[in-house]
Design an enzyme around this catalytic site. Structure first.
Site, PDB file in Angstrom:
ATOM      1  N   LYS A  61       6.822  11.099 -43.184  1.00 13.93           N
ATOM      2  CA  LYS A  61       6.372  11.879 -42.030  1.00 13.93           C
ATOM      3  C   LYS A  61       6.421  13.374 -42.348  1.00 13.93           C
ATOM      4  O   LYS A  61       5.500  14.118 -42.022  1.00 13.93           O
ATOM      5  CB  LYS A  61       7.225  11.535 -40.798  1.00 13.93           C
ATOM      6  CG  LYS A  61       6.924  10.136 -40.262  1.00 13.93           C
ATOM      7  CD  LYS A  61       7.925   9.658 -39.219  1.00 13.93           C
ATOM      8  CE  LYS A  61       7.636   8.206 -38.839  1.00 13.93           C
ATOM      9  NZ  LYS A  61       8.637   7.618 -37.942  1.00 13.93           N
ATOM     10  N   ASP A  81       6.342  10.278 -29.792  1.00  9.99           N
ATOM     11  CA  ASP A  81       6.449   8.856 -30.120  1.00  9.99           C
ATOM     12  C   ASP A  81       6.033   7.984 -28.931  1.00  9.99           C
ATOM     13  O   ASP A  81       5.859   6.778 -29.074  1.00  9.99           O
ATOM     14  CB  ASP A  81       7.906   8.519 -30.502  1.00  9.99           C
ATOM     15  CG  ASP A  81       8.050   8.182 -31.976  1.00  9.99           C
ATOM     16  OD1 ASP A  81       7.020   7.903 -32.622  1.00  9.99           O
ATOM     17  OD2 ASP A  81       9.191   8.183 -32.469  1.00  9.99           O
ATOM     18  N   GLN A 130      14.239   9.053 -35.218  1.00  8.53           N
ATOM     19  CA  GLN A 130      13.941   7.875 -36.038  1.00  8.53           C
ATOM     20  C   GLN A 130      14.863   6.715 -35.632  1.00  8.53           C
ATOM     21  O   GLN A 130      16.083   6.852 -35.641  1.00  8.53           O
ATOM     22  CB  GLN A 130      14.133   8.228 -37.529  1.00  8.53           C
ATOM     23  CG  GLN A 130      13.714   7.127 -38.485  1.00  8.53           C
ATOM     24  CD  GLN A 130      12.217   6.830 -38.446  1.00  8.53           C
ATOM     25  OE1 GLN A 130      11.395   7.729 -38.388  1.00  8.53           O
ATOM     26  NE2 GLN A 130      11.872   5.559 -38.463  1.00  8.53           N
TER      27      GLN A 130
END
Ligand code: NAD
Length: 282
Positions: free
Chosen positions: A52, A119, A96
């Site tokens: 990422k 997200d 994460q």
């Protein structure tokens, strides 16, 4: 059978994002910023965060990775997120997952400012998605929708079976499909007869983490199969949830693993962060 090439499509999207970033910098002096929180030492999480961060650099984003030890307290994570919520250079915040077991994941997600929730996991964004309103949508299912769009796969009235019902994959996938007027069946570990549902579907989308769960006799001739699963086998090879060699000859379209949905997830993270930066109030 036609392969749905997620890697090429993701590259194309990233090139387009890089152009838009450059325009945003020139015209408004805004550089999109993404903050990633990496907690603990899970090798898969470390690898995803690395990918990422690399992608952010490639498109010209500002990105920071907050690495924290497994022993970190929930309050320390919350303080970091609050700092990122208030930081005007940060447009997107990503925690994460999975988090260490002593951390309440739901609580952490709810601390993220919904406008920076790139997200799409915050209940505010999940609710808006279900209501069919503009929202940040979870990157993996959003990437699958982009693939359908790119390959001109019309979803209206199609029978779609989603296998796996997690908050980050199956549930948002099902909402997006329903919003696109598909007839959606959601299946999961407690589904009594999985093959009964997959066999009658025009499109099967599977994200379970069970290697080769979907076999030849579970798919109808001409079906479209999207494999979201990413599983690292003991010998180091990466496989998906579909028995690709046996299933692919039956399909009209199928995604490979790797090179299918995986790269699209990162492209959608960049796309969501850019969308947030474009709405930045200056
Ligand atoms: P999860 O463990 O949170 O959820 C798995 C889901 O699959 C659950 O709803 C469970 O009920 C269902 N399931 C498990 N076994 C099943 C079975 N035998 N039959 C039917 N349903 C079954 O997992 P997740 O986070 O949703 O991830 C699923 C997979 O997708 C993993 O392989 C993960 O690595 C992969 N993934 C890929 C991407 C990507 O970018 N391609 C992104 C996220 C997750």
């Amino acid at each position: 059978m036609q392969l749905i090439d997620g890697k090429s499509l993701a590259n194309k999207i990233q090139t387009d994002i890089a152009t838009k970033v450059s325009k945003l910098k020139d015209e408004k002096n805004i550089t999109p910023g993404l903050a990633v929180l990496l907690i603990g030492d899970d090798p898969a999480s470390q690898a995803y965060v690395k990918m990422k961060a690399k992608a952010c650099k490639e498109v010209g984003f500002y990105s920071i990775v907050h690495e924290m030890p497994t022993t970190i307290t929930q309050d320390e994570i919350i303080s970091t997120i609050e700092m990122m919520n208030a930081n005007p250079r940060i447009d997107g915040i990503l925690v994460q997952l999975p988090l260490p077991s002593h951390i309440d994941t739901d609580k952490i997600i709810e601390i993220i400012e919904p406008k920076k929730d790139v997200d799409g996991f915050h209940p505010y964004n999940v609710g808006r998605l279900v209501a069919g309103l503009d929202s940040f949508v979870a990157c993996t299912p959003l990437g699958v929708m982009k693939m359908f769009e790119e390959y001109n796969i019309d979803l209206k009235g199609k029978d779609v079976c989603v296998v796996g019902a997690s908050n980050i994959v199956g549930k948002p996938m099902a909402s997006l499909l329903l919003n696109a007027n598909a007839t959606v069946t959601i299946t999961h570990i407690h589904t009594k007869d999985l093959a009964f549902h997959t066999k009658k579907a025009d499109i099967v989308i599977v994200g379970t983490g069970v290697p080769k769960l979907i076999k030849k006799d579970m798919i109808k001739e001409g079906a479209i199969v999207v494999d979201i699963g990413i599983i690292k086998l003991p010998d180091g090879t990466i496989t998906g949830d579909v028995d690709f060699p046996a299933v692919s000859p039956l399909c009209s379209y199928i995604t490979p693993v790797p090179g299918g949905v995986g790269p699209m997830t990162i492209a959608m993270l960049l796309s969501n962060t850019l969308k947030s930066a474009q709405k930045r109030e200056i």
